[in-house]
Design a protein around this motif. Structure first.
Motif, short mmCIF file in Angstrom:
data_model
loop_
_atom_site.label_atom_id
_atom_site.label_comp_id
_atom_site.label_asym_id
_atom_site.label_seq_id
_atom_site.Cartn_x
_atom_site.Cartn_y
_atom_site.Cartn_z
N GLY A 513 20.78 55.03 59.67
CA GLY A 513 20.90 56.45 59.39
C GLY A 513 19.74 56.97 58.57
O GLY A 513 18.89 56.23 58.09
N GLU A 514 19.74 58.28 58.40
CA GLU A 514 18.67 58.92 57.62
C GLU A 514 19.01 58.87 56.14
O GLU A 514 20.13 59.17 55.73
N PHE A 515 18.03 58.47 55.33
CA PHE A 515 18.25 58.41 53.89
C PHE A 515 18.16 59.81 53.30
O PHE A 515 17.19 60.54 53.53
N GLN A 516 19.18 60.18 52.54
CA GLN A 516 19.22 61.48 51.86
C GLN A 516 19.50 61.24 50.38
O GLN A 516 20.48 60.59 50.01
N ALA A 517 18.64 61.78 49.54
CA ALA A 517 18.76 61.54 48.10
C ALA A 517 19.79 62.43 47.43
O ALA A 517 20.37 62.06 46.40
N ALA A 518 20.07 63.62 48.01
CA ALA A 518 20.94 64.59 47.34
C ALA A 518 22.33 64.03 47.02
O ALA A 518 22.80 64.15 45.88
N PRO A 519 23.05 63.45 47.99
CA PRO A 519 24.39 62.94 47.64
C PRO A 519 24.35 61.83 46.61
O PRO A 519 25.27 61.72 45.78
N ILE A 520 23.30 61.02 46.62
CA ILE A 520 23.19 59.96 45.63
C ILE A 520 23.02 60.55 44.23
O ILE A 520 23.67 60.11 43.27
N VAL A 521 22.17 61.55 44.12
CA VAL A 521 21.94 62.19 42.82
C VAL A 521 23.22 62.83 42.31
O VAL A 521 23.59 62.69 41.13
N TRP A 522 23.93 63.52 43.19
CA TRP A 522 25.16 64.19 42.78
C TRP A 522 26.21 63.19 42.31
O TRP A 522 26.88 63.40 41.29
#
Length: 544
Positions: A513-522
């Motif tokens: 899948g595509e890595f997305q930083a936003a949910p990790i930060v939240w």
């Protein structure tokens, strides 16, 4: 003196005396009242698992040929058989009971926690001594605990049996499955009863019982992947060897029945031979001087947490090795039905399906790691309830420093376990596709991306401990809810708002899948806020 001591001695030595069971009914009602929420939650949830799996299998494999192909391809995957269990038929019922093989392990965990909570934990807190000062018999507490666990296992068995009949499977196979569920639950309730007598504390009792469960699972896994002989040494193997929907072996049910009777008898015998608050494993005196590693709260926390960290790391690594070995054959296992072909086309082919399988598997490992972080964090609650926290805080150690000594391992422990598990799965999968160097980093990323959600559960547990210390063990209910929502969400059409409650569903679906930083930060921010809120509340409240 002689005339009054004789009758007392005779009552104590006569283990069959009804006086030893006096007050059992009242204690049973008390235990049921205390478990009025958690008992229905785990027993009904476990019972619903086969129903959900049955509906999913019936919808996915609509013909006998498709189910037969699936069963044959699954039977050829030794890693899958070791992970879930043997497959004995291709009917909807047989495939459902195979897929629900995890149910026996879940049920064992639930009954172990229930029995230990109402026996050894009660002794640790002093409530057993208080009750024993009234007209309550010596065996009443253990009997009530075993009955509560038995009621929970019976509910799970009944829900599973009636549900399987309701979705159209044969009544005979459904009854056999329910009986196997009840037998497995009864055996591990007996195991927990014995462990509670052998140990000197609730933590050790749980450790002994879970070690027996791990050994049973290992014997079953190795036995099913080889000749099958070792499976007959495992209570989990007995439950599966009943073979519901596949020429049921009713005589196998005698094994858990006899074992339960023996274990319960041993538990009563051990209880009669020990003092209140003591165990058969004697506490060893420590050295006259403590080593430098115990000079501070972190060293003391490491002393109490290291066993759990090693055990969880080994357990997750074993599962990860099986997952890595099974991933390469998952596309062949699904068969070539029209629906499967369409799904593979949408995903991008077999390799994409294998990535999805690994991503889902590590999401489950992440959820399991949440149980570890809950257990590690609740060590603070145990320290406070037992009075050890007061002794530590009497020295020049602040509350924040004391609390962070355990929270540190609740954060680091899952990170270590998931790192080792990710490396193990990466090597196993890389070896199967001849690309170890390329696959290890990808799968390690899939493991580590679970940590923000795991740490969010840590934050919830710390917040409960700080704000509502009496209800801190409710963190287990939070874990159970997240696990149930995710498991049911995989095979049932649950509303999206319910699935969004599970933090693991917001993480990037790695690998593939595509890595997305936003949910990790939240998730990290929310976890940090909960940690700070819990610590702030701890500083302002009284110790219990």
């Amino acid at each position: 003196m002689t005339t009054t001591a004789a009758p007392v001695a005779s009552v104590r030595t006569d283990r069959r005396s009804p006086a030893h069971f006096a007050g059992t009914g009242a204690l049973l009602r008390l235990c049921l009242r205390r478990d009025r929420l958690i008992l229905p939650a785990w027993s009904i949830t476990i019972g619903l698992l086969p129903i959900v799996y049955g509906k999913a299998i019936a919808g996915l494999y609509t013909t006998d040929a498709a189910r037969t192909a699936f069963a044959e391809s699954t039977a050829a995957l030794k890693s899958e058989i070791a992970l879930v269990g043997p497959i004995f038929g291709s009917s909807v019922g047989a495939l459902t009971t195979w897929r629900a093989g995890y149910l026996f392990t879940f049920l064992a965990v639930a009954v172990i926690l229930t029995v230990v909570r109402h026996t050894r934990t009660e002794e640790e807190t002093g409530r057993t001594e208080l009750l024993d000062s009234t007209s309550v018999g010596r065996y009443a507490g253990l009997t009530a605990a075993l009955l509560v666990a038995g009621i929970g296992a019976t509910i799970s068995a009944l829900v599973g049996t009636l549900g399987l009949i309701g979705i159209g499977t044969s009544a005979t196979g459904s009854i056999a499955f329910g009986a196997a569920v009840l037998g497995a639950g009864a055996v591990f309730a007996g195991v927990a009863g014995v462990a509670a007598q052998v140990s000197t504390g609730a933590r050790l009792a749980r450790g002994i019982a879970f070690a027996v469960l791990a050994l049973a699972f290992l014997l079953r896994a190795v036995g099913d992947a080889t000749s099958g002989t070792l499976s007959w040494l495992s209570p989990i193997g007995w439950a599966q060897q009943v073979r519901p929907y596949a020429d049921e072996r009713w005589w196998v049910l005698l094994l858990p029945a006899v074992t339960t009777v023996v274990l319960v008898a041993v538990a009563y015998r051990l209880l009669s031979r020990r003092d209140l608050g003591a165990g058969l494993i004697a506490e060893r005196p420590g050295p006259a001087a403590s080593p430098p590693s115990l000079a501070g709260p972190v060293g003391l926390a490491w002393r109490t947490q290291r066993g759990s960290m090693i055990a969880w790391t080994v357990g997750l690594t074993v599962f990860a090795l099986v997952i890595g070995g099974a991933a390469h054959g998952v596309s062949d296992q699904l068969g070539d039905s029209e629906l499967i072909t369409q799904v593979l086309a949408r995903l991008g082919g077999p390799s994409a399906l294998e990535d999805s399988f690994i991503a889902m598997a590590f999401t489950i490992l992440g959820l399991v790691s949440s149980a570890y972080t809950v257990s590690a964090t609740l060590q603070l609650h145990d320290e406070e309830e037992s009075g050890r926290a007061e002794s530590i805080l009497a020295a020049s150690i602040g509350r924040d420093r004391w609390a962070m000594s355990h929270i540190l391992f609740a954060l680091i422990g899952p990170a270590v376990a998931l790192t080792v598990a990710g490396l193990a799965a990466g090597f196993a999968y890389g070896a199967s596709v001849d690309d170890i160097g390329g696959e290890v980093p990808r799968i390690l990323g899939a493991a580590l991306v679970q940590l923000p959600a795991v740490w969010l559960v840590t934050g919830i547990t710390v917040a409960l401990f700080g704000v509502l210390p009496r209800f801190a063990p409710a963190a287990w209910a939070v874990f159970g809810t997240l696990m149930a929502l995710y498991v049911f969400g995989m095979v049932a059409d649950l509303p999206q708002p319910l699935l969004d409650v599970v933090p693991f569903t917001h993480l990037p679906k790695l690998p593939g899948g595509e890595f997305q930083a936003a949910p990790i930060v939240w998730l990290l921010l929310i976890a940090a806020a909960l940690l700070f809120a819990g610590l702030a509340a701890l500083r302002r409240r009284d110790l219990r």
